[in-house]
Design an enzyme around this catalytic site. Structure first.
Site, PDB file in Angstrom:
ATOM      1  N   SER A 513       0.782  -1.231   0.000  1.00  0.00           N
ATOM      2  CA  SER A 513       0.000   0.000   0.000  1.00  0.00           C
ATOM      3  C   SER A 513       0.812   1.278   0.000  1.00  0.00           C
ATOM      4  O   SER A 513       1.347   1.674  -1.009  1.00  0.00           O
ATOM      5  CB  SER A 513      -1.002   0.064   1.133  1.00  0.00           C
ATOM      6  OG  SER A 513      -0.938  -0.915   2.022  1.00  0.00           O
ATOM      7  N   ASP A 524       8.245   5.986 -11.334  1.00  0.00           N
ATOM      8  CA  ASP A 524       7.667   6.690 -12.480  1.00  0.00           C
ATOM      9  C   ASP A 524       8.450   7.952 -12.824  1.00  0.00           C
ATOM     10  O   ASP A 524       8.631   8.292 -14.000  1.00  0.00           O
ATOM     11  CB  ASP A 524       6.203   7.051 -12.205  1.00  0.00           C
ATOM     12  CG  ASP A 524       5.281   5.844 -12.245  1.00  0.00           C
ATOM     13  OD1 ASP A 524       5.725   4.777 -12.727  1.00  0.00           O
ATOM     14  OD2 ASP A 524       4.135   5.951 -11.774  1.00  0.00           O
ATOM     15  N   LYS A 539      -1.363  -4.166  -3.038  1.00  0.00           N
ATOM     16  CA  LYS A 539      -2.552  -3.586  -2.401  1.00  0.00           C
ATOM     17  C   LYS A 539      -2.741  -2.162  -2.920  1.00  0.00           C
ATOM     18  O   LYS A 539      -2.005  -1.258  -2.547  1.00  0.00           O
ATOM     19  CB  LYS A 539      -2.419  -3.573  -0.886  1.00  0.00           C
ATOM     20  CG  LYS A 539      -3.637  -2.970  -0.194  1.00  0.00           C
ATOM     21  CD  LYS A 539      -3.455  -2.936   1.311  1.00  0.00           C
ATOM     22  CE  LYS A 539      -4.671  -2.314   1.974  1.00  0.00           C
ATOM     23  NZ  LYS A 539      -4.842  -0.900   1.623  1.00  0.00           N
TER      24      LYS A 539
END
Length: 802
Positions: A513, A524, A539
């Site tokens: 998470s 990214d 998750k």
């Protein structure tokens, strides 16, 4: 319906988007699995006192006096709690799925699995007896709020456990165990069908007892020691389950109901809700002791550094608590009391007194009593705080590089639940703590940083976003879509960059998470190199807390608990969800974790993977130009590194065991396997001991030290006596029993062979993943020329591993 939706939105906890509890706190389980090494150690038999019954006699006596099978009666307001929970699920869950169609079937299956996850106690006949509830559950739950299925099924479960324990006692008394045949015991039962009837179940229980007995025998225990160990174990199993009260059963039942919507939607009773808040803010008010349940006594396992218990000098590990007294009130006898109840008595408001009556650990006479009065104080759960190391590490050229390691076990933040406050606790913030550590590392001249998220299960979404902002200037960190399809972009709230140097993020299959948000964003942007297992947990959902008490349907004296509910899904800046798929590292390291059935995809009823449009952001692209070279260097090292050869051997061995999913009950065969495993360990041990020292110098940096000038004594050296005492303190043990929801008993038959293969081992510990991550960081430092640090650039040659 509209009024209900308004209530749900109004009562949602402000700023409490939760991405998994992220709590790796010390747990006191409701049941310890039979093959647990810790259980075996805790139950090591001691010489019997004169006239005292043996463990087996004690077990037989206990089974004779325990009566099980009659369903408990539900507590007050249970029907209201059940109906309100369903309303919350139907109106606020991300899926907006009514409680009908397949949902009641999921609910029933999950309740059976929570009680009996390895399909070991319930028979197929038992399942058929309760199949009638499948068609009735929707009406019973939504309209009536009935808990009758919960208590009837639990009563049957307890009956089966009682039957198993009585059978084990008889088998142990008879003692005719033979291990000369060719039979095998199936250790993988998660997907196995239940035994058809009671006769088949008894045969399965008997085989499991033989498996346990042989395991203890292979560990070197005598027949008398084996019987004592197993008798204590079985008594503990029955005792803990027999002591479940109605609230415990409701907790299990509503956990199954909420889990039917997704694995991260949970019901939390009063105790679980309090422990959740404690874990998120990393503090509680109490005496500072880790407690466990041993032979009917609440026993002190360890003391929290600088807590009231340690400061008093009057308590020590193995002291047994027999009474708890609040101020001038009458003392409460806590012998044989459930551990969670004792914990609740010991916790209390800050600066309030609590008196414990104990049997001292060093007393030979168990009738000796001593009273200890302590003043409750705030206990900091330091084992979950961010911490750091500074490492002076030589490279292939003999040049010493100073790097930093930040260990972040969770994304914590101050969170207050309910109206009552026990005292003012110090606010906690992951970002603030990491910021202090980074500044300390930079002040001490590190050329690069490894951020270790391998055991980080998540936590606060806001903290994950803020923490990402320490490493990027500006831009979107995560996209969030709600149940209506609306997408919001959560961006770095603070302009500027705290740390702009080389950065490696270390992940594992257990990074979940909030840690996945951080890793994905830095990947990214091309800001950090992600290194670790084949993928993270997967998750990609956001939870919030709905406190049922705020509905106005309960008197102040009743705490009905809360529902932690999935309300959103999150997506990377590139538009992809991490749900199910996780974050795939830029550089994958070999690991047994890569073969484990763990992660979101292994859970029941996870939400699906999908994607949304990419957000607008400007990648930094610092990693991609060097990635091929970084991979080449790492693979060159791995090929020559004996520790990675050991990892590959372990992976092959694990795959072999997984393909078999059973163990032999032939003693000679098992001894041969054990001897071969021990021989492999000995070879590894000798090879590691013969190695040249790496030449690292390590300094542990706690938050307490982050604001202090200079460095503490290196790890392994005595601290300078002239320095402040705090500088020698590396941290503290875990919290005061933040129990998890009760988990029902089941046999430890997971095929791991923990008992026989993981005995005490003094082989030098090698953290292979971190070892390689440090070398990869040095590669990255050299290839980047360490922007902002003035470090020289070097030709692309692999760093040598010693």
């Amino acid at each position: 319906m509209f009024a209900m939706k308004k209530f749900l939105l109004r009562r949602a906890l402000p700023l409490a988007w939760l991405l998994g509890a992220g709590l790796a706190l010390a747990e006191v389980p409701a049941f310890e699995t039979p093959s647990s090494d810790a259980a075996s150690a805790a139950e090591a038999p001691a010489p019997s006192e004169a006239g005292k019954p043996t463990a087996l006699e004690d077990l037989i006596e206990y089974t004779d006096k325990v009566h099980v099978g009659l369903p408990m009666l539900p507590g007050p307001y249970y029907d209201v709690i059940v109906r309100l929970t369903v309303n919350v699920l139907e109106n606020a869950h991300y899926s907006r799925q009514p409680f009908k169609d397949e949902m009641p079937g999921r609910f029933l299956k999950l309740y059976f699995d929570l009680l009996d996850p390895l399909h070991f106690h319930f028979t197929a006949e038992d399942h058929r007896d309760f199949e009638m509830y499948r068609a009735q559950l929707a009406n019973l739950t939504r309209k009536e709020g009935s808990t009758s299925p919960a208590f009837e099924i639990y009563a049957r479960f307890l009956t089966r456990v009682d039957q198993r324990v009585k059978q084990a006692a008889a088998d142990l008394a008879r003692g005719d165990f033979n291990f000369d045949g060719d039979d095998r015991y199936g250790t993988s039962r998660k997907d196995a069908p239940p035994p058809e009837n009671l006769e088949a179940a008894r045969a399965l229980w008997r085989e499991h007892l033989r498996y346990e007995y042989l395991t203890e025998k292979l560990n070197g225990s005598s027949p008398e020691e084996i019987v004592e160990t197993l008798a204590k174990r079985y008594k503990r199993t029955l005792r803990l389950l027999a002591e479940f009260d109605a609230d415990d059963v409701l907790q299990l039942y509503l956990s199954a109901l909420t889990n039917a919507y997704d694995p991260h939607t949970d019901y939390m009773g009063k105790a679980q809700l309090e422990n959740f808040a404690i874990g998120m803010k990393l503090s509680l008010f109490g005496i500072g002791a880790l407690l466990s349940y041993q032979d009917g006594y609440c026993t002190i396992d360890s003391l929290v550094a600088e807590g009231p218990a340690e400061r008093s000098g009057k308590l020590k590990p193995k002291d047994r608590i027999v009474e708890v007294q609040q101020g001038d009130e009458e003392a409460v006898d806590v012998v044989d009391m459930k551990l969670q109840k004792v914990v609740e008595l010991i916790r209390g408001p800050k600066d309030s007194p609590v008196t414990l009556t104990i049997i001292p650990a060093d007393s030979r006479d168990s009738s000796v009593r001593r009273k200890v009065t302590l003043i409750r104080d705030e206990i900091k759960l330091r084992d979950q705080q961010a911490k750091a190391e500074i490492i002076d590490l030589p490279d292939a050229d003999g040049v010493t590089n100073r790097i930093g390691i930040i260990d972040l076990p969770s994304f914590y933040a101050t969170i207050d639940l309910g109206e009552e406050k026990d005292g003012e606790s110090e606010p906690r913030s992951t970002t603030d703590d990491v910021q202090a550590l980074v500044r300390k590392l930079e002040a001490e001249g590190v050329t690069g940083i490894v951020l270790d998220l391998r055991r980080n299960g998540g936590g606060s979404l806001e903290e994950a976003i803020r923490l990402t902002g320490l490493f990027i200037d500006q831009g979107p960190v995560v996209q969030v879509r709600d149940t209506t399809g609306d997408i919001s972009i959560e961006s770095d709230p603070s302009p500027g960059v705290l740390y702009d140097g080389p950065l490696v993020v270390l992940t594992s299959r257990f990074s979940a998470s909030a840690s996945e948000i951080l890793a994905a964003a830095l990947q990214d942007y091309g800001r950090a190199l992600i290194v670790g297992d084949c993928r993270t947990h997967g998750k990609g959902t956001v939870q919030t807390i709905f406190e049922l008490a705020r509905s106005g349907r309960f008197p102040p004296s009743v705490n009905p608990g809360a529902v932690k509910i999935t309300i959103r899904k999150y997506y990377r800046a590139n538009g992809e969800s991490t749900q199910l798929r996780g974050v795939v590292p830029d550089l994958v390291l070999p690991s047994v974790n890569n073969l484990l059935e763990v992660g979101e995809a292994s859970l029941d009823y996870p939400l699906p993977w999908d994607h949304i449009p990419t957000a607008e952001f400007q990648p930094l692209n610092r990693i991609r130009p060097h990635l091929d070279e970084l991979v080449r260097r790492s693979e060159t090292r791995q090929a020559a590194d004996p520790d990675f050869a050991y990892v590959r051997e372990d992976m092959a061995e694990y795959e072999r065991h997984q393909a078999d999913k059973s163990v032999s009950l032939n003693e000679a065969e098992r001894r041969q396997d054990k001897e071969e495993a021990e021989a492999r360990k000995e070879v590894r041990k000798k090879e590691r001991e013969a190695r040249e020292p790496v030449g690292e110098t390590r300094y542990e940096i706690t938050l307490a030290l982050a604001s202090e000038p200079g460095l503490p004594a290196p790890v392994g050296q005595e601290p300078d006596a002239s320095k402040d005492k705090d500088q020698a303190v590396a941290g503290a043990p875990g919290p005061l029993d933040p129990s998890t929801p009760p988990v029902a008993a089941h046999p430890a038959a997971d095929g791991s062979k923990a008992d026989e293969d993981e005995a005490d081992d003094d082989t030098p510990v090698v953290d292979v993943g971190l070892k390689e991550a440090k070398r990869i960081l040095l590669d990255l430092v050299h290839l980047l020329g360490s922007p902002g640090t003035g470090h020289r650039s070097t030709p692309p040659v692999a760093v040598t591993v010693k």
